[in-house]
Each structure stands twice: as structure tokens, then as C-alpha cells.
Write a protein that holds these residues in place. Structure first.
Motif, mmCIF file in Angstrom:
data_model
loop_
_atom_site.group_PDB
_atom_site.id
_atom_site.type_symbol
_atom_site.label_atom_id
_atom_site.label_comp_id
_atom_site.label_asym_id
_atom_site.label_seq_id
_atom_site.Cartn_x
_atom_site.Cartn_y
_atom_site.Cartn_z
ATOM 1 N N THR A 274 1.208 -0.920 0.127
ATOM 2 C CA THR A 274 -0.509 -0.048 -0.469
ATOM 3 C C THR A 274 1.411 0.870 -0.396
ATOM 4 O O THR A 274 1.960 0.622 -0.067
ATOM 5 C CB THR A 274 -1.080 -0.027 0.943
ATOM 6 N N ASN A 275 0.700 2.647 -0.231
ATOM 7 C CA ASN A 275 0.686 3.502 -0.134
ATOM 8 C C ASN A 275 0.334 4.928 0.861
ATOM 9 O O ASN A 275 -0.343 5.636 0.112
ATOM 10 C CB ASN A 275 1.035 4.115 -1.443
ATOM 11 N N LYS A 276 -0.052 4.793 1.669
ATOM 12 C CA LYS A 276 -0.722 5.362 2.817
ATOM 13 C C LYS A 276 -0.573 6.834 2.828
ATOM 14 O O LYS A 276 -1.411 8.168 2.756
ATOM 15 C CB LYS A 276 -0.482 4.914 3.878
ATOM 16 N N TYR A 277 1.122 7.404 2.078
ATOM 17 C CA TYR A 277 0.980 8.500 2.748
ATOM 18 C C TYR A 277 1.437 9.454 1.555
ATOM 19 O O TYR A 277 2.706 9.974 1.366
ATOM 20 C CB TYR A 277 2.395 8.371 4.023
ATOM 21 N N ASN A 278 1.037 8.766 0.299
ATOM 22 C CA ASN A 278 1.317 8.868 -1.418
ATOM 23 C C ASN A 278 3.494 9.580 -1.638
ATOM 24 O O ASN A 278 3.716 10.485 -2.205
ATOM 25 C CB ASN A 278 0.048 10.333 -1.337
ATOM 26 N N LEU A 279 3.286 8.599 -0.976
ATOM 27 C CA LEU A 279 5.138 8.255 -1.355
ATOM 28 C C LEU A 279 4.982 8.340 -2.881
ATOM 29 O O LEU A 279 4.600 7.930 -3.596
ATOM 30 C CB LEU A 279 6.266 6.989 -0.578
ATOM 31 N N PRO A 280 6.514 9.322 -3.882
ATOM 32 C CA PRO A 280 6.571 9.313 -5.584
ATOM 33 C C PRO A 280 6.939 8.063 -5.718
ATOM 34 O O PRO A 280 6.635 6.776 -4.898
ATOM 35 C CB PRO A 280 8.070 9.727 -5.097
ATOM 36 N N GLN A 281 5.661 7.392 -6.651
ATOM 37 C CA GLN A 281 5.926 6.335 -7.530
ATOM 38 C C GLN A 281 7.180 6.040 -7.779
ATOM 39 O O GLN A 281 7.229 3.987 -7.593
ATOM 40 C CB GLN A 281 4.995 6.794 -8.698
ATOM 41 N N THR A 282 8.040 6.740 -7.941
ATOM 42 C CA THR A 282 9.888 5.657 -8.335
ATOM 43 C C THR A 282 9.665 5.143 -7.304
ATOM 44 O O THR A 282 10.542 3.648 -6.910
ATOM 45 C CB THR A 282 11.107 6.586 -8.654
ATOM 46 N N PHE A 283 9.785 5.097 -5.798
ATOM 47 C CA PHE A 283 10.149 4.685 -3.993
ATOM 48 C C PHE A 283 8.962 2.952 -4.481
ATOM 49 O O PHE A 283 9.899 2.356 -4.001
ATOM 50 C CB PHE A 283 9.532 5.808 -3.107
ATOM 51 N N VAL A 284 8.033 3.870 -4.237
ATOM 52 C CA VAL A 284 7.438 2.371 -4.626
ATOM 53 C C VAL A 284 7.328 0.811 -5.611
ATOM 54 O O VAL A 284 7.048 0.319 -5.440
ATOM 55 C CB VAL A 284 5.139 2.740 -5.009
ATOM 56 N N ASN A 285 7.579 2.015 -6.586
ATOM 57 C CA ASN A 285 8.127 1.145 -8.003
ATOM 58 C C ASN A 285 9.596 0.228 -7.355
ATOM 59 O O ASN A 285 9.184 -0.914 -7.364
ATOM 60 C CB ASN A 285 8.510 1.672 -9.265
ATOM 61 N N VAL A 286 10.236 1.080 -7.339
ATOM 62 C CA VAL A 286 11.402 0.262 -6.420
ATOM 63 C C VAL A 286 10.922 -0.795 -5.135
ATOM 64 O O VAL A 286 11.904 -2.219 -5.651
ATOM 65 C CB VAL A 286 12.325 1.414 -5.665
ATOM 66 N N ILE A 287 10.167 -0.255 -4.383
ATOM 67 C CA ILE A 287 10.208 -1.346 -3.390
ATOM 68 C C ILE A 287 9.624 -2.210 -4.096
ATOM 69 O O ILE A 287 9.315 -3.947 -3.741
ATOM 70 C CB ILE A 287 9.143 -0.875 -2.513
ATOM 71 N N HIS A 288 7.989 -2.211 -4.783
ATOM 72 C CA HIS A 288 7.208 -3.323 -5.122
ATOM 73 C C HIS A 288 8.534 -4.109 -6.468
ATOM 74 O O HIS A 288 7.843 -5.153 -6.876
ATOM 75 C CB HIS A 288 6.716 -2.530 -6.526
ATOM 76 N N ARG A 289 9.938 -3.924 -6.626
ATOM 77 C CA ARG A 289 10.389 -4.822 -7.675
ATOM 78 C C ARG A 289 11.734 -4.953 -6.944
ATOM 79 O O ARG A 289 12.844 -4.839 -7.081
ATOM 80 C CB ARG A 289 10.470 -4.603 -8.837
ATOM 81 N N PRO A 290 11.536 -6.128 -5.757
ATOM 82 C CA PRO A 290 12.580 -6.362 -4.477
ATOM 83 C C PRO A 290 13.425 -7.129 -6.050
ATOM 84 O O PRO A 290 13.499 -8.518 -6.905
ATOM 85 C CB PRO A 290 12.689 -6.872 -4.103
ATOM 86 N N THR A 291 14.960 -6.961 -5.621
ATOM 87 C CA THR A 291 15.667 -8.016 -6.112
ATOM 88 C C THR A 291 16.454 -9.134 -5.465
ATOM 89 O O THR A 291 17.615 -10.020 -5.782
ATOM 90 C CB THR A 291 17.310 -6.865 -6.622
ATOM 91 N N TYR A 292 15.965 -9.284 -3.879
ATOM 92 C CA TYR A 292 16.540 -10.104 -3.580
ATOM 93 C C TYR A 292 16.347 -11.346 -3.059
ATOM 94 O O TYR A 292 14.267 -11.992 -4.078
ATOM 95 C CB TYR A 292 16.394 -9.462 -1.271
ATOM 96 N N THR A 293 16.886 -12.284 -3.319
ATOM 97 C CA THR A 293 16.441 -13.517 -3.891
ATOM 98 C C THR A 293 17.389 -14.110 -2.932
ATOM 99 O O THR A 293 19.096 -14.542 -2.567
ATOM 100 C CB THR A 293 16.473 -14.308 -4.747
#
Length: 291
Positions: A4-23
Motif C-alpha cells: 500500500t501507499n498510505k502516505y503518497n510516496l513518489p511512485q518511483t519509491f513504490v516501484n522500486v520497493i515493489h520490484r525487489p532484487t533479493y533472492t
């Protein structure tokens, strides 16, 4: 996981968080998971698609990943960075990603970067000791090379020059903390015990059994205490672990009262992603709310 994005963070932040590189690669469990509560690991596995996390809660983790990515570019010829090592032990395939290995003639120095607060540097965590000693075990087991040294390299995000005068406060925003290297037998015994706990939790989860509960340490539990304070006062004259001890202290004073400082399970209440799915927490919350 639902982001979710309750505090309206910039979409670039949300996109990066939503695309994790960890495995963790093709492993049954990572070092991070091995250190974690077995109950939490299994609840995450079971309810992953239903867990809801806000982007604002992931900002510092994102910052930590950014710092790791930048520091990769600072390696020397004898440095091995961000290497994930795999091994099988007690029927489980374990993997761990090591931030930095400095390969020297007489052994390897293992470093782990932590973006953290000054309080953590001043009160170093047992998990840091556990994590780096597992890494040491992995490297010696797989590479057959001795470990020379273990260290945390802390990037202190809330560092301020005016607090340097405080005892134990880091003298700069970058602090290097030496971690004691356990004997190989101690490292292996610790890993064996952790795998056993996770194996039991996995079995209980798969068979709809009741998993072992999180420990007070895993819940970051603070016990209820009883403060003897002057009526309308600010500071306590004394703080006690039991009501009986506080009442005894109060009986010798005039103009004082007992203030109950209610304990809490900080991780469960504020930071656990699976608390809403956890019967242990729900039982605790029901009992706590009824007080």
C-alpha cells in the motif's frame, strides 16, 4: 505481499520497493531466515499473498539496499563482494550473501554493512554476532579457508557531532565493530539447533499443528514494571519488577504513589508483518486489552 501507499510516496519509491532484487537462490532457508523466529518464517510462507505492508515501512530497507549497491563499486582486487554461498547441512540447503570478504594470505576478513541507529552501535545486537559467525562457518565449510576476522561496518543514519561526547557514542558516521569469532564447534552447534527449530516449525505448519511460540527476545518484549513516584512528580524514586516490591517501598514513604508501566511486545505490536495471522499474538492482545 500487498503493498500500500498510505502516505503518497513518489511512485518511483513504490516501484522500486515493489520490484525487489533479493533472492535466497535455490536454498531451503537463508541465513537471515535461520536467525529469525521459526514461527514468523512459517507464517510469512503461509500467508505471503495476504500480508499487507505500506511503502513507508520499507524506506529504510530501501536505503540500506542503496548503500550496499554503492559500496560494491568500492572493491579492491582482493575483495569479494555480495557473494552468495550455498551448502547442505542436516538435510537443509542453506545460503548466505556476504557483503564483503577481504581475502588475505593468512585468512579472510568478513564484513557486513548495517545502516542503523547510534543506539544499536552503542548496544550491539546478539543477532550481529550470530549472523557473522554463521557466515564464518559457511566460508570455512565451503571454501576451506580460515577466517581471520569478523566485523560490522555500521553506517549510522542518525549520527550527530554534538553527541560524540556521550560515552560509547560512535566518533564518526561510519563505525567498525569487531565481532568475536566462535570456535568452529560452537558455530556448527548453533546452526544445527536453529535448523532443528525451523524443521519443527515447518512440520507443524504443514500438518496444521501448533508451532512453538516466539520467545521474549524474538518479540522484543518489555516486562511490566512498577515505579514509585512522588504524587504529581515526573521522575521515579525507584522502579520494581513486581508490585509486591513496589508496595513494600511505598510503605516507607509519604506523598508517593505507584505508577504501573505496562509492558509490551514491541515487535509484535509495531513491526511484525504476520501479527494479524498469529494466534500467539491474538491471545496476548485479547488478554492485554482486557486489563
Amino acid at each position: 505481499m500487498k503493498l500500500t501507499n498510505k502516505y503518497n510516496l513518489p511512485q518511483t519509491f513504490v516501484n522500486v520497493i515493489h520490484r525487489p532484487t533479493y533472492t535466497k537462490g535455490k536454498a531451503n532457508i537463508s541465513v537471515t531466515e535461520l536467525l529469525n523466529s521459526p514461527r514468523i518464517v512459517q507464517l510469512k510462507r503461509k500467508y505471503w499473498d495476504e500480508i499487507e505492508t505500506d511503502a513507508s515501512e520499507m524506506v529504510w530497507a530501501l536505503f540500506g539496499s542503496a548503500v550496499h549497491n554503492i559500496l560494491e563499486h568500492g572493491k579492491d582486487a582482493h575483495h569479494v563482494v555480495e557473494e552468495r554461498i550455498f551448502t547442505e547441512f542436516d538435510g537443509w540447503k542453506l545460503s548466505g550473501a556476504i557483503d564483503l570478504q577481504e581475502v588475505e594470505e593468512d585468512g579472510i576478513i568478513i564484513s557486513d554493512y548495517k545502516v542503523t541507529g547510534a543506539w544499536s552501535v552503542m548496544n550491539e545486537k546478539q543477532d550481529w554476532h550470530n549472523q557473522l559467525n554463521i557466515y564464518a562457518w559457511l566460508v570455512e565449510r565451503v571454501k576451506k579457508q580460515p577466517i581471520k576476522k569478523l566485523q560490522i561496518i555500521a553506517i549510522v543514519r542518525d549520527w550527530t557531532a554534538r553527541d560524540v561526547v556521550k560515552e560509547g557514542y560512535p566518533s564518526s558516521p561510519i563505525a567498525t565493530i569487531d565481532i568475536p569469532l566462535w570456535p568452529m564447534e560452537q558455530r556448527e552447534a548453533y546452526i544445527k539447533d536453529r535448523i532443528h527449530l525451523h524443521s519443527e516449525a515447518y512440520f507443524d505448519s504443514e500438518t496444521e499443528g501448533e508451532m512453538s511460540e516466539c520467545t521474549p527476545e524474538e518479540m522484543w518484549e518489555k516486562q511490566t514494571t512498577y515505579a514509585v513516584k512522588k504524587i504529581d512528580g515526573v521522575r521515579a524514586k525507584s522502579v520494581h519488577k513486581t508490585l509486591e516490591d513496589a508496595q513494600e517501598a511505598l510503605s516507607q514513604l509519604k506523598g508517593y504513589a505507584i505508577e504501573v508501566r505496562q509492558g509490551e511486545r514491541t515487535r509484535c505490536d509495531k513491526y511484525c508483518q504476520v501479527s494479524s495471522f498469529c494466534t500467539q499474538y491474538q491471545t496476548y492482545k485479547d488478554q492485554h486489552d482486557s486489563l
